[in-house]
Design a protein around this motif. Structure first.
Motif, short mmCIF file in Angstrom:
data_model
loop_
_atom_site.label_atom_id
_atom_site.label_comp_id
_atom_site.label_asym_id
_atom_site.label_seq_id
_atom_site.Cartn_x
_atom_site.Cartn_y
_atom_site.Cartn_z
N CYS A 1 -13.98 40.94 46.36
CA CYS A 1 -15.43 40.74 46.38
C CYS A 1 -16.06 41.26 45.10
O CYS A 1 -17.01 40.66 44.58
N GLU A 2 -15.55 42.38 44.57
CA GLU A 2 -16.10 42.90 43.32
C GLU A 2 -15.89 41.91 42.18
O GLU A 2 -16.79 41.70 41.36
N THR B 1 -11.79 44.61 46.57
CA THR B 1 -11.47 44.30 45.17
C THR B 1 -11.79 42.85 44.86
O THR B 1 -12.36 42.53 43.81
N TRP C 1 -18.12 38.80 42.59
CA TRP C 1 -19.56 39.00 42.42
C TRP C 1 -20.04 38.39 41.11
O TRP C 1 -21.17 37.92 41.01
N THR D 1 -15.88 50.70 44.57
CA THR D 1 -15.73 49.26 44.38
C THR D 1 -16.88 48.48 45.01
O THR D 1 -17.22 47.39 44.55
N LEU D 2 -17.50 49.03 46.02
CA LEU D 2 -18.61 48.36 46.69
C LEU D 2 -19.95 48.62 46.01
O LEU D 2 -21.00 48.45 46.62
N TRP D 3 -19.94 48.98 44.74
CA TRP D 3 -21.19 49.25 44.02
C TRP D 3 -22.14 48.06 44.08
O TRP D 3 -23.36 48.23 44.18
N PHE D 4 -21.58 46.85 43.98
CA PHE D 4 -22.42 45.66 43.97
C PHE D 4 -23.17 45.49 45.29
O PHE D 4 -24.28 44.94 45.33
#
Length: 748
Positions: free
Chosen positions: A369-370, A367, A373, A415-418
Motif C-alpha cells: 500500500c505504501e 508495504t 500510494w 509504513t502507514l504514514w500515508f
C-alpha cells in the motif's frame, strides 16, 4: 367437497404452531420480505448462525401467513431426531396423522398432502440435511399445494429453493430485545440516560444475537449492566442458564455455537479455528496465505480440499459471512463465532504460528500500500487500508507484545504514514507510533522511520515540541548509523515544522537541503513531491510567486505522469493562491475545482484549510459573500477539531486590506449582537455546491456605510449591509485563523 383418505382421519385444519410466550421484537423488514417470498416460492430456507433466532423468526412468520393456507401451518421439530430413517415418521407425527396400514410413512405423507394447501415448517434439520432434502424434494413434486418453510444453519440445496439469510439484529432492535427481556426478569430495569451507552455497547459486543442477548438479560438478576459488559471476555462461561424447557442447543451460548461446530467436517473445523486470527473482515488471498501452507500442521488435510472449497462450505453453514464492499468481496465472522474458533485454535497449540503468519501477511500488505500510494490507485489503497485496519491493528499489537518483534511493529506503524497523514488518522497514528517507540529495538532503520513519521504527525497536530524532539532524534540517529534516507526525511519534516512555525528563511533552507538529499539517493514518491510543494509555499509567502508557480507546475506534471492525486491537490492550492494574488478571477476557482476531488478523503488541517481558502478566492464566492454570511456553509466546529496551528493565515494574507478586514468584522459582529439573530448554518456540501454552481442571481449592491448621526426630524437611516470580507491580516495571532473559520454570529 374434499375427500379424506380412509386410512387415517383428517388432521385439524388450524395447524400446530406453538403460541408465543413472550413478545416478538423487531425484524419488521425481514418479516415483510419473507412474507413476499412465500407468495411465490414453495421452498424457503431461513439460514443463519447459531443463536441468531431462526426458529423464532420462522415460527412468527408462519403464524403471520397461516391464513393463506386453508389446511393450516404445521411445525416439525427435527433437532432431537438422531436416526435419518425415522424422519418420515417424525413428520407424520408432527402432522397429527395416524395410520394402521402397512403403507410406508412417505406414501402416507404424499397421499395426505396431495390435495391440500398447507405450510410445513421444518426446524433443526442440519444433522439430517441429506435425508430431509430427499423427503422435501419428493413431497414438493407430488403435492402442488404444499409450501415448506425450513429453518437451519445451511440450505437444503433442492431445486427451486429460495435461501433467506437471517442477519443478526440491528442495534435498535437488539437494544429493545435486551431491555424487554431484562425488564421481564428484573422488573425495575429501565433504559435510562445513565445506562444507555453501556447497553448499546453490550448489544454490539454480543453481535446482536438474540440468544446471547436473552442469556445476558437473565444475568441481570445478579449483575449490573456494567459488570456484565466487563465479563464478556469469557462470554461462553457467562452466558448460560436459559429458562427451563428450552431446547438443549438453546440453553447456553456455547451449546448453540457448538451445535454448528459438531456439524462441521475436520477440515472445516480446522479452517474455522485458523480464521479466528482475523479481526473484522478479510479477503480470500489473506485466508489462503494465513490458513494454508506446508509449514503449518494439519495442512495435509487442507491440501486435498483447497481453502476456497472449505471456506465456501463454512459460508454455506453460516459460520462465515460474505460481504460485498468497495474493496471487493470480503468475509468475516461474528465475534462470538470467532472466539469459539480461537478457543479451539489455542487448544490445538497452533495459535502462535498462525498469528505470526497473520502478522507477516499484513506487513506485506502495508508495504504494498505504501508503494501504491504513489500511483493512480490512491483511492483504492485508502479504501483497502480502511477495510483492513482492524487486522493491521492486530498485527501491530502482536509485534509489540513480543520483544523480538518490536522492530516489525515500528516498521508497520511507520509504513502507514500515508494513512495517518493522508487520510486524517493523526490521533491513531500518534498512538501507535508512541507505543512502538517506547520499546527498545536493535533494528535502527525501522526505528528511524517511525521517528520521522512521528515527527510528521506531530507537525500536523500542532505539537511543535514533540515534532522537534522526534525529528532531532531521527536526524542524530541517521547520522550515527549512516542512513541517508532517514536523514533526508528528518530534514524534510524539520523544514515542514519551520514552515508552519512562520520561520520561512529556515524552512526554505531545510526544504532545499532535503530535496538535494532526495535527489542524491534517487528518492521519488509523494513525500518528495510534498517537499517541493512546501518549498513553493515558502517562496510564495516570501514574495517570489513566479518561482512558486514553476515549482508547482513541475509537481503537477510529475503527478499527472504517475497518477498521484494527494500531492497534486496541494500543488493546485499554491497555484490558486498565486492566481488570487495576481488578481486573475478565473484562476482560483478552476484550480480549486481540480483540487477538491483529490483532497476529499483527507481530513488534515492543511487539506481543509487549503480547500476553504481556495473556495473563498473563487469569483462567484466573493460575489455572494453577503449571502454566505446568512447561510454559512463552513464545517461547524472545525477550528476546535484541528490541532494543527499551521500558518494558514499567510495563504490568505493581503496586507493592503488588513485594516478593512478588521473594521468589517467588528461592524458585522456589532450588527449581529444588536439584532440578536443567529444565522442558520448549512451543510458543508451545500456550500460546496453553491460555490461550484455559481450564484443563482446577481448579488445585491452593497450600500455605503452610514456616517454620522441623523439630524433631528429626519427620516431614520436604514442600516447598511457590511462590505464583503477581505483576507486576513498578518499581525493576527495564529489561533485567530481557526476561530475565523467559525461563523461571525457564533463569536458574537
Amino acid at each position: 367437497m374434499r375427500r379424506t383418505p380412509r386410512s387415517f382421519p383428517q388432521a385439524p385444519a388450524h395447524g400446530s404452531l406453538p403460541a408465543e410466550l413472550n413478545p416478538f421484537v423487531g425484524r419488521r423488514e425481514e418479516l415483510a420480505e419473507l412474507g413476499r417470498l412465500l407468495e411465490d416460492a414453495r421452498l424457503i430456507t431461513v439460514t443463519g448462525v447459531g443463536g441468531v433466532g431462526k426458529t423464532r423468526f420462522a415460527l412468527h412468520a408462519a403464524n403471520d401467513v397461516q391464513e393463506r393456507y386453508c389446511d393450516g401451518a404445521w411445525l416439525a421439530e427435527l433437532s432431537a431426531l438422531a436416526d435419518p430413517g425415522l424422519l418420515e415418521h417424525a413428520v407424520v407425527e408432527a402432522l397429527g396423522l395416524t395410520d394402521q396400514t402397512s403403507k410406508p410413512p412417505r406414501s402416507v405423507l404424499v397421499e395426505h398432502l396431495a390435495e391440500r394447501r398447507l405450510l410445513l415448517v421444518l426446524d433443526g434439520f442440519e444433522h439430517l440435511v441429506d435425508a430431509t432434502a430427499g423427503l422435501v424434494r419428493e413431497l414438493l413434486r407430488r403435492a402442488p399445494g404444499l409450501t415448506v418453510l425450513a429453518a437451519g444453519r445451511l440450505p437444503l440445496c433442492v431445486d427451486g429453493e429460495q435461501t433467506f439469510p437471517l442477519p443478526p439484529m440491528p442495534g435498535p432492535d437488539a437494544v429493545r430485545l435486551f431491555t424487554d427481556r431484562a425488564a421481564a426478569g428484573q422488573p425495575g430495569f429501565r433504559l435510562t440516560d445513565a445506562n444507555r451507552d453501556t447497553v448499546h455497547e453490550l448489544c454490539r459486543r454480543l453481535d446482536g444475537l438474540p440468544l446471547a442477548l436473552e442469556l445476558a438479560a437473565g444475568r441481570l438478576r445478579a449483575l449490573s449492566v456494567e459488570q456484565l459488559l466487563d465479563r464478556l471476555d469469557d462470554r461462553f462461561r457467562l452466558l448460560t442458564g436459559s429458562t427451563r424447557g428450552t431446547l438443549p442447543r438453546h440453553q447456553t451460548l456455547r451449546t448453540a455455537i457448538g451445535w454448528s461446530h459438531e456439524l462441521c467436517t475436520p477440515e472445516q473445523r480446522l479452517l474455522w479455528a485458523r480464521l479466528s486470527v482475523f479481526a473484522g473482515q478479510f479477503d480470500l488471498e489473506a485466508a489462503e496465505y494465513v490458513c494454508g501452507g506446508p509449514e503449518l500442521p494439519g495442512d495435509s488435510t487442507l491440501s486435498a480440499l483447497s481453502v476456497l472449497d472449505v471456506l465456501t462450505d463454512l459460508i454455506t453453514q453460516s459460520v462465515v459471512v460474505r460481504e460485498d464492499t468497495a474493496s471487493g468481496v470480503r468475509y468475516r465472522m461474528l465475534d462470538t463465532v470467532r472466539e469459539y474458533g480461537a478457543d479451539w485454535l489455542a487448544a490445538m497449540g497452533d495459535a502462535e504460528r498462525v498469528c505470526r503468519r497473520h502478522r507477516d501477511w499484513y506487513l506485506g500488505l502495508a508495504t504494498w500500500c505504501e508503494l501504491e500510494w504513489f500511483s493512480p490507485r490512491q483511492a483504492e489503497v485508502a479504501a483497502r487500508v480502511d477495510s483492513e485496519l482492524p487486522n493491521l491493528r492486530r498485527a501491530m499489537e502482536y509485534s509489540l507484545e513480543h520483544p523480538q518483534d518490536v522492530h516489525l511493529g515500528q516498521y508497520l506503524a511507520g509504513t502507514l504514514w500515508f494513512y495517518w497523514a493522508g487520510c486524517g488518522r493523526l490521533s491513531e497514528g500518534r498512538h501507535w507510533l508512541d507505543h512502538a517507540l517506547e520499546a527498545e529495538s536493535r533494528h535502527e532503520p525501522h526505528r528511524l522511520k517511525a521517528l520521522w513519521v512521528l515527527g510528521y504527525v506531530a507537525v500536523l497536530q500542532g505539537d511543535a515540541i514533540g515534532a522537534l524532539a522526534a525529528l532531532q532524534e531521527c536526524r542524530e540517529g541517521a547520522e550515527l548509523s549512516a542512513n541517508p534516507v532517514a536523514a533526508a526525511y528528518a530534514v524534510h519534516r524539520s523544514g515542514c515544522l519551520a514552515l508552519v512555525s512562520d520561520d520561512m528563511r529556515r524552512a526554505e533552507e531545510l526544504l532545499r537541503d532535503a530535496l538535494s538529499r532526495y535527489e542524491e539517493i534517487g528518492e521519488l514518491n509523494s513525500n518528495v513531491l510534498m517537499a517541493q510543494v512546501e518549498l513553493a509555499m515558502v517562496v510564495a509567502f516570501r514574495g517570489d510567486l513566479p518561482q512558486a508557480v514553476a515549482i508547482c507546475e513541475e509537481v503537477a506534471t510529475v503527478c499527472e505522469d504517475h497518477g498521484e492525486r494527494w500531492a497534486l491537490a496541494y500543488a493546485l492550492y499554491v497555484l490558486a493562491y498565486a492566481a488570487h494574488t495576481h488578481g486573475r478571477r478565473a484562476g482560483p476557482g478552476s484550480c480549486w475545482r481540480s483540487a477538491w476531488p483529490s483532497t476529499t478523503r483527507s481530513t488534515t488541517c492543511w487539506a481543509w484549510c487549503s480547500r476553504w481558502s481556495c473556495w473563498r478566492w473563487s469569483p462567484w464566492t466573493r460575489a455572494t459573500r453577503r449571502r454566505r454570511r446568512c447561510s454559512r456553509g463552513r464545517p461547524s466546529g472545525s477550528g476546535r477539531r484541528w490541532g494543527c496551528r499551521c500558518s494558514v493565515r499567510r495563504t490568505t494574507t493581503c496586507r493592503t486590506h488588513c485594516a478593512r478586514r478588521r473594521r468589517a468584522s467588528a461592524w458585522a459582529t456589532a450588527r449581529t449582537r444588536s439584532s440578536g439573530a443567529r444565522a442558520p448554518r448549512s451543510a458543508w456540501s451545500r456550500a460546496v455546491a453553491r460555490a461550484l454552481e455559481g450564484p443563482a442571481r446577481p448579488a445585491p449592491a452593497v450600500p455605503p456605510r452610514p456616517r454620522g448621526r441623523p439630524r433631528p426630524g429626519s427620516a431614520p437611516r436604514t442600516r447598511a449591509s457590511p462590505p464583503p470580507p477581505v483576507p486576513y491580516g498578518t499581525r493576527r495571532r495564529r489561533a485567530e485563523v481557526l476561530a475565523r473559520l467559525r461563523p461571525l454570529d457564533q463569536r458574537a
